[in-house]
Structures are given as structure tokens and as C-alpha cells.
Design a protein around this motif. Structure first.
Motif, mmCIF file in Angstrom:
data_model
loop_
_atom_site.group_PDB
_atom_site.id
_atom_site.type_symbol
_atom_site.label_atom_id
_atom_site.label_comp_id
_atom_site.label_asym_id
_atom_site.label_seq_id
_atom_site.Cartn_x
_atom_site.Cartn_y
_atom_site.Cartn_z
ATOM 1 N N VAL A 198 10.398 4.120 -1.507
ATOM 2 C CA VAL A 198 9.234 4.836 -2.037
ATOM 3 C C VAL A 198 8.144 3.841 -2.436
ATOM 4 O O VAL A 198 6.951 4.044 -2.163
ATOM 5 C CB VAL A 198 9.635 5.724 -3.227
ATOM 6 C CG1 VAL A 198 8.410 6.236 -3.973
ATOM 7 C CG2 VAL A 198 10.489 6.894 -2.755
ATOM 8 N N ALA A 199 8.546 2.755 -3.071
ATOM 9 C CA ALA A 199 7.589 1.727 -3.481
ATOM 10 C C ALA A 199 6.922 1.072 -2.276
ATOM 11 O O ALA A 199 5.702 0.824 -2.270
ATOM 12 C CB ALA A 199 8.284 0.674 -4.338
ATOM 13 N N MET A 200 7.696 0.785 -1.231
ATOM 14 C CA MET A 200 7.123 0.179 -0.034
ATOM 15 C C MET A 200 6.137 1.127 0.638
ATOM 16 O O MET A 200 5.064 0.702 1.110
ATOM 17 C CB MET A 200 8.236 -0.209 0.934
ATOM 18 C CG MET A 200 9.176 -1.285 0.415
ATOM 19 S SD MET A 200 8.343 -2.840 0.018
ATOM 20 C CE MET A 200 7.883 -3.394 1.668
ATOM 21 N N GLU A 201 6.478 2.393 0.691
ATOM 22 C CA GLU A 201 5.572 3.381 1.283
ATOM 23 C C GLU A 201 4.282 3.485 0.477
ATOM 24 O O GLU A 201 3.188 3.627 1.046
ATOM 25 C CB GLU A 201 6.281 4.730 1.369
ATOM 26 C CG GLU A 201 7.401 4.749 2.411
ATOM 27 C CD GLU A 201 8.383 5.887 2.254
ATOM 28 O OE1 GLU A 201 9.146 6.133 3.202
ATOM 29 O OE2 GLU A 201 8.398 6.533 1.178
ATOM 30 N N ALA A 202 4.381 3.367 -0.845
ATOM 31 C CA ALA A 202 3.186 3.396 -1.693
ATOM 32 C C ALA A 202 2.333 2.156 -1.466
ATOM 33 O O ALA A 202 1.097 2.235 -1.468
ATOM 34 C CB ALA A 202 3.587 3.509 -3.160
ATOM 35 N N GLY A 203 2.978 1.003 -1.284
ATOM 36 C CA GLY A 203 2.234 -0.216 -0.998
ATOM 37 C C GLY A 203 1.466 -0.114 0.306
ATOM 38 O O GLY A 203 0.302 -0.548 0.403
ATOM 39 N N LEU A 204 2.093 0.467 1.311
ATOM 40 C CA LEU A 204 1.422 0.651 2.598
ATOM 41 C C LEU A 204 0.255 1.614 2.452
ATOM 42 O O LEU A 204 -0.842 1.371 2.984
ATOM 43 C CB LEU A 204 2.433 1.171 3.619
ATOM 44 C CG LEU A 204 1.938 1.324 5.054
ATOM 45 C CD1 LEU A 204 1.538 -0.020 5.630
ATOM 46 C CD2 LEU A 204 3.031 1.952 5.914
ATOM 47 N N ALA A 205 0.465 2.702 1.712
ATOM 48 C CA ALA A 205 -0.599 3.689 1.513
ATOM 49 C C ALA A 205 -1.777 3.108 0.731
ATOM 50 O O ALA A 205 -2.919 3.549 0.906
ATOM 51 C CB ALA A 205 -0.048 4.915 0.789
ATOM 52 N N ALA A 206 -1.511 2.114 -0.116
ATOM 53 C CA ALA A 206 -2.569 1.491 -0.917
ATOM 54 C C ALA A 206 -3.334 0.422 -0.148
ATOM 55 O O ALA A 206 -4.246 -0.194 -0.692
ATOM 56 C CB ALA A 206 -1.973 0.881 -2.185
ATOM 57 N N GLY A 207 -2.959 0.202 1.092
ATOM 58 C CA GLY A 207 -3.678 -0.773 1.917
ATOM 59 C C GLY A 207 -2.770 -1.778 2.595
ATOM 60 O O GLY A 207 -3.077 -2.296 3.654
ATOM 61 N N GLY A 208 -1.641 -2.075 1.926
ATOM 62 C CA GLY A 208 -0.662 -2.983 2.514
ATOM 63 C C GLY A 208 -1.225 -4.352 2.820
ATOM 64 O O GLY A 208 -2.059 -4.890 2.086
ATOM 65 N N GLU A 209 -0.774 -4.891 3.907
ATOM 66 C CA GLU A 209 -1.234 -6.210 4.339
ATOM 67 C C GLU A 209 -2.599 -6.080 5.011
ATOM 68 O O GLU A 209 -2.965 -5.001 5.512
ATOM 69 C CB GLU A 209 -0.204 -6.790 5.317
ATOM 70 C CG GLU A 209 -0.372 -8.268 5.591
ATOM 71 C CD GLU A 209 0.750 -8.828 6.450
ATOM 72 O OE1 GLU A 209 0.465 -9.679 7.296
ATOM 73 O OE2 GLU A 209 1.903 -8.411 6.266
ATOM 74 N N ALA A 210 -3.334 -7.184 5.050
ATOM 75 C CA ALA A 210 -4.666 -7.155 5.646
ATOM 76 C C ALA A 210 -4.617 -6.841 7.136
ATOM 77 O O ALA A 210 -5.546 -6.238 7.687
ATOM 78 C CB ALA A 210 -5.368 -8.483 5.408
ATOM 79 N N GLY A 211 -3.539 -7.235 7.795
ATOM 80 C CA GLY A 211 -3.354 -6.957 9.212
ATOM 81 C C GLY A 211 -2.133 -6.090 9.431
ATOM 82 O O GLY A 211 -1.528 -5.584 8.483
ATOM 83 N N PRO A 212 -1.738 -5.900 10.691
ATOM 84 C CA PRO A 212 -0.568 -5.057 10.983
ATOM 85 C C PRO A 212 0.734 -5.687 10.513
ATOM 86 O O PRO A 212 0.854 -6.916 10.436
ATOM 87 C CB PRO A 212 -0.594 -4.930 12.507
ATOM 88 C CG PRO A 212 -1.345 -6.135 12.973
ATOM 89 C CD PRO A 212 -2.364 -6.414 11.921
#
Length: 222
Positions: A144-158
Motif C-alpha cells: 500500500v505504501a509503495m502504491e502511494a509513493g508511485l501515485a505521489a510521483g514516484g521516481e523522476a523516470g520510469p
């Protein structure tokens, strides 16, 4: 090129971590968990720091003491980013001066998150918030935390790889150790892998403890 979280379940005593990156096979080098805690070693990675950190916490040192020991013995600490948590929920985090791109970190209740080359410095805080608000097994909460990190922008690239490791205080081996070593949507793929693995997890623990009581999966030749 990485964002990650290390956490503890206060109810079960489990500790674990999850990580994703643009690099191939990130969890093989960066994510470590044992009966006394979890360690993430990232940025320009030195994988040796993971097992060393677990051994120091197993010997009774706090995450902060462990972090200081690791940095004292590290030839290039300025390139490292480290996250640690122990079985008591104590945490420590370090960002070297040569951490890449946008760097962020956040501490929470029973968790710590951090990243480098982030799209936004607030990504770790979004991960911590999601973890604190989540329920269920530690592996589920880490996802859940990882999915939230991705939704918040995640890494600058893929991102292309991800991993999830969870250990129990009474087992010497991680009871969950799942990896997506290369994929177009590694967190989504990791979620799918956990969905398949979760119903079988306790059966594999039984196989280790009481093999005569372990269920069969109907594999030819069993």
C-alpha cells in the motif's frame, strides 16, 4: 533512482521492507530483512551493508548505533542512502552528500521511507502516511505504501524492478521474499505476485517447521 520503505508490525513483530527502482533486480541488492529488523541500502548501492546491518541489530545494537557502525566502516559513505528499522520499531536513515537528484525522507510510526531521483521530495511522506493508515499483514501494508509513493510521483523516470521482503522474529529466513526483476509496471506486478503468494505463505512456513504436516499442491511426482 529508488524509493523504498522499511517497517514493523507492532502486533506480530514482523519487520520488512519494499523497494522499487529504474535499475534491474533492485531487491537483490537493496532489500534485506531478518528476525531482528530490516535494512535498505540504495542510491549508489553497497549490498554488503544490508547483511552487516542485520548482524549488528541481531547483536543488540539499535538502528542508530548500527547506522553509525556501518558508516564508520564504509569507504564511500557519501554515495550511500540507508534505512533501518528494528523489532522495536526504532528507525535510522542516512542520505550521503552524493545522493542523486531530488532526495526525500520521512519517519513515521513503525516505519521510515526515503528515496533519491524522486519526482517530488514529498513521495516518502506520502508512503509513510499510507502505511500508518493501512491495515492487515505487514506485506500488504508495505505494498500500500509503495502504491502511494508511485501515485505521489514516484521516481523522476520510469521504474522497472521492485521487491518485498518480510521476516518474523521466530524465523531465521524471510517468510516473504518476492521480486519483479524487470517489468513495465513492477509495483503492479509485485501486487499480483503477493496476491498469489499470500494464501500459500503459511503452508511454506509449515513445510519448514513440520514437513509431515505440509499440504500437497498436486505437483506431478509428489
Amino acid at each position: 533512482m529508488t524509493f523504498s520503505i522499511a517497517a514493523r508490525c507492532a502486533e506480530t513483530g514482523e519487520t520488512g521492507c519494499a523497494v522499487t527502482s529504474s535499475s534491474i533486480c533492485v531487491a537483490a541488492r537493496c532489500a534485506f530483512a531478518g528476525p531482528n529488523g530490516a535494512v535498505l541500502t540504495q542510491n549508489v548501492t553497497n549490498p554488503a551493508l544490508g547483511p552487516q546491518g542485520l548482524a549488528l541489530m541481531a547483536a543488540g545494537r539499535s538502528p542508530q548505533e548500527t547506522l553509525e557502525r556501518l558508516l564508520a566502516g564504509e569507504a564511500a559513505p557519501e554515495y550511500r542512502q540507508l534505512l533501518l528499522i528494528d523489532g522495536q520499531g526504532r528507525t535510522a536513515v542516512y542520505d550521503g552528500d552524493n545522493a542523486l537528484g531530488v532526495v526525500g525522507r520521512a519517519d513515521g510510526v513503525d516505519c521510515v521511507a526515503a528515496g533519491n531521483l524522486l519526482a517530488d521530495a514529498g513521495v516518502p511522506q506520502a508512503m509513510v502516511r499510507a502505511f500508518e493508515q493501512s491495515e492487515g499483514p505487514l506485506a500488504e501494508r508495505l505494498l500500500v505504501a509503495m502504491e502511494a509513493g508511485l501515485a505521489a510521483g514516484g521516481e523522476a523516470g520510469p521504474i522497472y524492478s521492485a521487491g518485498l521482503v518480510v521476516a518474523r522474529p521466530n524465523e531465521s529466513w524471510p517468510v516473504t521474499n518476492l521480486r519483479v526483476d524487470w517489468g513495465e509496471a513492477p509495483i503492479t506486478e509485485l501486487r499480483a505476485l503477493w496476491t498469489r503468494y499470500a494464501p500459500q505463505l503459511e503452508d511454506y512456513v509449515t513445510r519448514a517447521r513440520k514437513p509431515d504436516a505440509a499440504p500437497s499442491y498436486g505437483v506431478p511426482g509428489e
